[in-house]
Design a protein around this motif. Structure first.
Motif, PDB file in Angstrom:
ATOM      1  N   GLN A  40       0.004   3.911   1.492  1.00  0.00           N
ATOM      2  CA  GLN A  40      -0.439   4.718   2.626  1.00  0.00           C
ATOM      3  C   GLN A  40       0.745   5.301   3.398  1.00  0.00           C
ATOM      4  N   SER A  77       0.832  -1.191   0.000  1.00  0.00           N
ATOM      5  CA  SER A  77       0.000   0.000   0.000  1.00  0.00           C
ATOM      6  C   SER A  77       0.872   1.248   0.000  1.00  0.00           C
ATOM      7  N   ASN A 107       1.379   9.182   4.259  1.00  0.00           N
ATOM      8  CA  ASN A 107       1.586   9.614   5.643  1.00  0.00           C
ATOM      9  C   ASN A 107       2.873  10.414   5.787  1.00  0.00           C
TER      10      ASN A 107
END
Length: 147
Positions: free
Chosen positions: A25, A23, A29
């Motif tokens: 993500q 991912s 972040n």
């Protein structure tokens, strides 16, 4: 030095994600963290200056210097802390190439002459930050194979 390690981590996460088809993500972040850190630093600089000296603070120059020093220091952060965690020699070489290239681009953006840079001498903080984001995102896209 402010953003050197977070930027190195951003590229490391891009390589890790690309290698494992994971991912993105963590990448998002890290981008959010870097923006928040720079916002907090700029806000704190203005508070330190006090309301009577806001006009004396040239935030564009400060941010430009942060970007340039990030380009200088990203190699240390990457090679000493992150490179040992990359297993394949091919991935290590590719990671080094990305770090070198991004470091040079950031130093050029900050310390290069105006004719060498995509920014004018009167660039605003937001223009500098947009160029900074653009350079790191370009490298992340390259790592991830996004064209």
């Amino acid at each position: 030095q402010l953003l050197s390690f977070p930027l190195a981590c951003l590229l490391f996460h891009a390589y890790s994600t690309q290698q494992q088809d994971g991912s993105s993500q963590a990448i998002h972040n890290m981008e959010t963290f870097m923006d928040s850190l720079l916002d907090a630093y700029c806000d704190r600089m203005m508070v330190q200056a006090g309301p009577r000296h806001h006009h004396d603070i040239d935030m564009a120059t400060i941010v430009r210097n942060i970007v340039g020093w990030c380009g200088c220091n990203i190699q240390f952060s990457s090679f000493h802390f992150l490179l040992p965690h990359i297993e394949s020699e091919e991935a290590k070489a590719s990671f080094k190439d990305s770090i070198y290239l991004l470091g040079i681009k950031l130093m050029r953006l900050s310390f290069g002459s105006i004719t060498d840079s995509d920014l004018s001498a009167t660039a605003t903080v937001e223009e500098i930050r947009n160029q900074f984001r653009g350079l790191w995102r370009e490298e992340v896209d390259h790592i991830m194979g996004v064209h």
